[in-house]
Scaffold this motif. Structure first.
Motif, PDB file in Angstrom:
ATOM      1  N   ASP A  10      55.294  48.944  51.295  1.00 17.44           N
ATOM      2  CA  ASP A  10      54.753  49.574  52.501  1.00 17.44           C
ATOM      3  C   ASP A  10      53.891  48.517  53.387  1.00 17.44           C
ATOM      4  O   ASP A  10      53.437  48.975  54.449  1.00 17.44           O
ATOM      5  N   GLY A  11      53.680  47.452  52.872  1.00 17.80           N
ATOM      6  CA  GLY A  11      52.748  46.628  53.676  1.00 17.80           C
ATOM      7  C   GLY A  11      51.117  46.881  53.136  1.00 17.80           C
ATOM      8  O   GLY A  11      50.246  46.223  53.583  1.00 17.80           O
ATOM      9  N   GLY A  12      50.935  47.662  52.020  1.00 19.35           N
ATOM     10  CA  GLY A  12      49.541  47.878  51.631  1.00 19.35           C
ATOM     11  C   GLY A  12      49.261  46.548  50.944  1.00 19.35           C
ATOM     12  O   GLY A  12      49.908  45.630  50.841  1.00 19.35           O
ATOM     13  N   GLU A  13      47.890  46.484  50.734  1.00 21.11           N
ATOM     14  CA  GLU A  13      47.106  45.397  49.881  1.00 21.11           C
ATOM     15  C   GLU A  13      47.647  45.226  48.557  1.00 21.11           C
ATOM     16  O   GLU A  13      47.857  46.185  47.819  1.00 21.11           O
ATOM     17  N   GLN A  14      47.933  44.098  48.209  1.00 15.52           N
ATOM     18  CA  GLN A  14      48.360  43.852  46.864  1.00 15.52           C
ATOM     19  C   GLN A  14      47.052  44.083  45.972  1.00 15.52           C
ATOM     20  O   GLN A  14      46.086  43.813  46.378  1.00 15.52           O
ATOM     21  N   VAL A  15      47.373  44.664  44.891  1.00 11.76           N
ATOM     22  CA  VAL A  15      46.494  45.003  43.874  1.00 11.76           C
ATOM     23  C   VAL A  15      46.582  44.164  42.524  1.00 11.76           C
ATOM     24  O   VAL A  15      47.674  43.880  41.882  1.00 11.76           O
ATOM     25  N   SER A  16      45.492  43.555  41.729  1.00  5.98           N
ATOM     26  CA  SER A  16      45.512  42.904  40.783  1.00  5.98           C
ATOM     27  C   SER A  16      45.050  43.561  39.518  1.00  5.98           C
ATOM     28  O   SER A  16      44.099  44.354  39.853  1.00  5.98           O
ATOM     29  N   VAL A  17      45.703  43.537  38.678  1.00  4.62           N
ATOM     30  CA  VAL A  17      45.259  44.456  37.213  1.00  4.62           C
ATOM     31  C   VAL A  17      45.109  43.578  36.239  1.00  4.62           C
ATOM     32  O   VAL A  17      45.933  42.756  35.915  1.00  4.62           O
ATOM     33  N   ARG A  18      44.169  43.748  35.197  1.00  8.33           N
ATOM     34  CA  ARG A  18      43.924  42.740  34.082  1.00  8.33           C
ATOM     35  C   ARG A  18      43.585  43.640  32.834  1.00  8.33           C
ATOM     36  O   ARG A  18      43.122  44.683  33.191  1.00  8.33           O
ATOM     37  N   GLN A  19      43.486  43.043  31.548  1.00 10.80           N
ATOM     38  CA  GLN A  19      42.887  43.531  30.479  1.00 10.80           C
ATOM     39  C   GLN A  19      41.789  44.461  30.674  1.00 10.80           C
ATOM     40  O   GLN A  19      40.966  44.057  31.221  1.00 10.80           O
ATOM     41  N   GLY A  20      42.075  45.587  30.428  1.00 11.70           N
ATOM     42  CA  GLY A  20      40.939  46.620  30.293  1.00 11.70           C
ATOM     43  C   GLY A  20      40.900  47.563  31.706  1.00 11.70           C
ATOM     44  O   GLY A  20      39.897  48.373  31.497  1.00 11.70           O
ATOM     45  N   ASP A  21      41.776  47.144  32.531  1.00 11.17           N
ATOM     46  CA  ASP A  21      41.700  48.238  33.841  1.00 11.17           C
ATOM     47  C   ASP A  21      42.400  49.397  33.519  1.00 11.17           C
ATOM     48  O   ASP A  21      43.458  49.515  32.743  1.00 11.17           O
ATOM     49  N   ILE A  72      40.580  40.674  23.702  1.00 15.80           N
ATOM     50  CA  ILE A  72      39.627  41.479  24.438  1.00 15.80           C
ATOM     51  C   ILE A  72      38.242  40.349  24.889  1.00 15.80           C
ATOM     52  O   ILE A  72      37.660  40.292  23.697  1.00 15.80           O
ATOM     53  N   ASN A  73      38.162  39.595  25.724  1.00 15.42           N
ATOM     54  CA  ASN A  73      36.817  39.028  26.017  1.00 15.42           C
ATOM     55  C   ASN A  73      35.736  39.856  26.753  1.00 15.42           C
ATOM     56  O   ASN A  73      34.903  39.632  26.746  1.00 15.42           O
ATOM     57  N   GLU A  74      36.368  40.745  27.713  1.00 16.03           N
ATOM     58  CA  GLU A  74      35.439  41.770  27.950  1.00 16.03           C
ATOM     59  C   GLU A  74      35.963  43.252  27.723  1.00 16.03           C
ATOM     60  O   GLU A  74      37.037  43.459  28.179  1.00 16.03           O
ATOM     61  N   HIS A  75      34.964  44.131  27.308  1.00 16.99           N
ATOM     62  CA  HIS A  75      35.482  45.524  26.658  1.00 16.99           C
ATOM     63  C   HIS A  75      35.207  46.037  28.063  1.00 16.99           C
ATOM     64  O   HIS A  75      34.038  46.367  28.738  1.00 16.99           O
ATOM     65  N   ARG A  76      36.116  46.758  28.501  1.00 20.93           N
ATOM     66  CA  ARG A  76      36.146  47.894  29.489  1.00 20.93           C
ATOM     67  C   ARG A  76      36.918  49.004  29.145  1.00 20.93           C
ATOM     68  O   ARG A  76      38.202  48.900  28.594  1.00 20.93           O
TER      69      ARG A  76
END
Length: 146
Positions: free
Chosen positions: A60-71, A130-134
């Motif tokens: 719908d033209g919304g902003e792209q979202v990036s997700v990564r390990q731990g999110d 897992i380099n960053e624990h979230r």
């Protein structure tokens, strides 16, 4: 009149203790390799990214979202988007009611001290790098009876 935009929400640095309480290790696992595909959410989904990263572009033209390990990402009912998976992606997910999706989306981030409650979480979730624990700081659980 246009319907309100279905927004994607990403939580970073939630608590590992909350992850255990939410029993993310019991959520459905989904794995994909490098790819892109369109998807429409007919039910709200909450997902924990165990491994990898991806971009999610709303149609719908919304902003792209990036997700990564731990999110932890909340994908609301009604969202039409395209997933761009950058490498092997492994996530655990569950479908939630609209009220629960709102609660997950609006939770506050929790920043525990490194080395505190994080011990063992990567192994519980089957992560290999897992380099960053979230962790996860959810508020409601579908399986509880109120």
């Amino acid at each position: 009149q246009h319907a309100p935009r279905a927004e994607i929400s990403v939580t970073r640095f939630p608590s590992a203790a909350r992850m255990q309480m939410e029993r993310i290790d019991r959520w459905t696992e989904w794995v994909a390799d490098v790819s892109s595909f369109p998807w429409r959410y007919t039910t709200s989904e909450v997902a924990y990214i165990v491994e990898g990263e991806a971009d999610i572009l709303p149609n719908d033209g919304g902003e792209q979202v990036s997700v990564r390990q731990g999110d932890v990402v909340t994908l609301p009912k009604g969202l039409s988007c395209t997933w761009y998976i950058k490498g092997k992606l492994k996530k655990r997910y569950k479908y939630v009611t609209d009220a629960n999706a709102y609660a997950y989306k609006n939770m506050e981030n929790d920043h525990p001290t490194v080395g505190s409650v994080y011990s063992g979480i990567p192994e519980i979730l089957g992560a290999t790098n897992i380099n960053e624990h979230r962790g996860f700081n959810g508020i409601l659980d579908d399986e509880r009876k109120f």
